[in-house]
Design an enzyme around this catalytic site. Structure first.
Site: not given
Ligand SMILES: *[C@@H]1O[C@H](CO)[C@@H](O)[C@H](O)[C@H]1NC(C)=O
Ligand SMILES: *[C@@H]1O[C@H](CO)[C@@H](O)[C@H](O)[C@H]1NC(C)=O
Ligand SMILES: *[C@@H]1O[C@H](CO)[C@@H](O)[C@H](O)[C@H]1NC(C)=O
Ligand SMILES: *[C@@H]1O[C@H](CO)[C@@H](O)[C@H](O)[C@H]1NC(C)=O
Ligand SMILES: *[C@@H]1O[C@H](CO)[C@@H](O)[C@H](O)[C@H]1NC(C)=O
Ligand SMILES: *[C@@H]1O[C@H](CO)[C@@H](O)[C@H](O)[C@H]1NC(C)=O
Ligand SMILES: *[C@@H]1O[C@H](CO)[C@@H](O)[C@H](O)[C@H]1NC(C)=O
Ligand SMILES: *[C@@H]1O[C@H](CO)[C@@H](O)[C@H](O)[C@H]1NC(C)=O
Length: 397
Positions: A41, A359, A362
């Protein structure tokens, strides 16, 4: 009257022809310039929008993307990722996700990364595109390139391309997020050996299931097997590799809150795995450089760079180094940003530019940009990136 005017026309045509050929020459450097992106990610530009998975591994809803794109692209950030900035510095367009629908010609590379993916097939199995599958997509793309450009031209493109990787974080964090018992079976160095082993290639290994598997053992394993490192990409002509090492995993807001006592310290267990992995990775890369002819790499010290920003945010123009912008609970470590996952409630900060974390796991676009700048051109004696910078890799033949 007629003749001079047609001479003039020919002259004009000639000038136009010259100037267009000049233009295409000034764009020439973009020919045979490509960026192929693999991993998780930290680099997924939207591949998980197109697979059967859950919202845990997706970011295609508001407020993801709110700052830059103004719509959710699937990137786990408020805006662009490191790979987007690197593409920009290399004067390339945004590198598209491989799985986006349509029949595309990927002239300047393509992005295979998938949120939640690890080097091990078991990591979040069924919900992500694991590294091996990403590699099989790359094989397909390399074959398409050969049939479109011909052997010779494709080889030039593949050997001049840069291959960027971010992988490993999920292999370790998944242990804590899913209460996996894998660390009852393997020692930490042993498990790191398996992750690194899968990162190198699919080779047969016999890891003795002895619990006292020391790091030196992991390293000697790597000594023995590094010649297989990325043999698949290398075999297809890949020569320029860029790696992002692992962050202090136990200090990510979403991992920090796993501690039973939930006090403010990091989950050391997770950071220890990351540390072992990072040591093994840098050793593996040094070995690969020795053993593979023409192999060049850039290793970015994500760990150091992120720790500095977490501990000394104000030095980097940031205000908050530990609490996420989007999420809920302590440190906003509960992974609820957007309200589409298990927990629906979430808070959203006013200005993501003040935060390190977007978040629970991340980073914000602001921080990704700072990191990409370091990867691109930080002095290579800075212990932040080396032995080559990304600029070096793109500019070399
Ligand atoms: C998607 O995954 C779910 C759960 O694994 C499964 O029940 C469903 O059939 C899958 N859908 C498709 C289209 O593959
Ligand atoms: C993991 O185990 C702990 C303690 O047994 C429990 O509180 C927690 O909910 C579990 N988490 C998951 C994801 O199963
Ligand atoms: C790769 O991971 C699997 C588990 O997913 C493990 O059994 C295997 O030994 C690993 N391979 C290498 C080369 O380490
Ligand atoms: C690496 O190779 C050496 C020499 O062949 C051997 O003694 C050692 O056990 C190997 N290490 C591992 C971890 O396989
Ligand atoms: C946090 O927990 C750890 C382990 O339980 C303990 O050693 C430490 O003193 C605690 N810190 C605070 C600030 O309570
Ligand atoms: C990160 O860097 C710090 C400081 O250099 C070091 O103590 C730590 O072990 C590193 N952690 C990882 C995950 O590499
Ligand atoms: C950041 O702070 C942590 C804990 O407060 C400390 O262990 C670590 O060494 C610091 N890292 C840097 C790069 O200052
Ligand atoms: C890095 O190298 C540059 C140029 O070679 C030099 O000016 C600079 O002082 C060096 N920095 C460090 C930290 O060694």
């Amino acid at each position: 009257m007629e003749r001079p005017s047609s001479v003039f026309l020919i002259l004009v045509l000639h000038v136009v022809l010259i100037s267009t050929s000049c233009d295409s020459r000034s764009e020439r450097p973009r020919k045979n310039v490509a960026l192929f992106v693999f991993g998780d990610s930290f680099l997924d530009a939207g591949n998980n929008n197109y697979i059967n998975t859950t919202t845990l591994d997706q970011a295609n809803f508001w407020p993801y993307g709110e700052t830059y794109f103004k719509f959710p692209t699937g990137r786990f950030s408020d805006g662009r990722l490191m790979s987007d900035f690197i593409a920009e510095y290399a004067k390339l367009p945004l590198i598209p996700p491989f799985l986006q629908p349509g029949n595309h010609l990927y002239h300047n590379g393509v992005n295979f990364a998938s949120a939640g993916a690890g080097a091990l097939a078991e990591t979040f199995q069924g919900a992500v595109i694991d590294l091996k599958t990403q590699q099989s997509y790359f094989k397909k793309e390399a074959a398409r390139l050969r049939s479109r450009l011909g052997e010779v031209e494709a080889k030039v493109t593949l050997s001049r391309a840069v291959y960027l990787f971010s992988i490993g974080s999920n292999d370790y964090t998944s242990i804590f997020l899913t209460n996996s018992s894998v660390l009852n079976t393997y020692s930490k160095p042993e498990y790191v050996g398996i992750v690194i082993g899968n990162l190198t290639a699919t080779i047969k290994v016999r890891l003795s299931p002895v619990l006292q598997f020391l790091l030196s053992r992991t390293e000697s394993y790597i000594d023995n097997h590094s010649k297989y490192f990325w043999q698949d990409v290398y075999k297809r002509g890949g020569r320029k590799f860029a790696f992002i090492n692992l962050p202090p995993l136990g200090c990510l807001p979403g991992i920090r809150i796993i501690r039973p006592d939930k006090n403010s310290s990091c989950l050391e267990e997770a950071s220890i795995l990351a540390k072992l992995h990072n040591r093994a990775l840098s050793k593996l890369l040094r070995k690969s450089e020795e053993q593979l002819k023409g192999f060049k790499y850039s290793l970015f010290n994500f760990n150091l760079s992120l720790r500095r920003r977490m501990n000394h945010s104000s030095k980097y123009g940031l205000k908050e180094g530990k609490i996420a912008c989007c999420g809920t609970g302590q440190f906003r470590g509960v992974f609820s940003c957007g309200g589409k996952r298990t927990v629906k409630e979430f808070e959203l900060c006013e200005n993501p530019n003040e935060y390190v974390f977007w978040d629970s796991y991340h980073l914000t676009e602001r921080v990704y940009k700072q990191l990409a700048e370091q990867m691109w051109n930080e002095a290579s004696n800075s212990s932040m990136v080396g032995p080559y910078t990304l600029r070096d890799l793109f500019q070399s033949k």
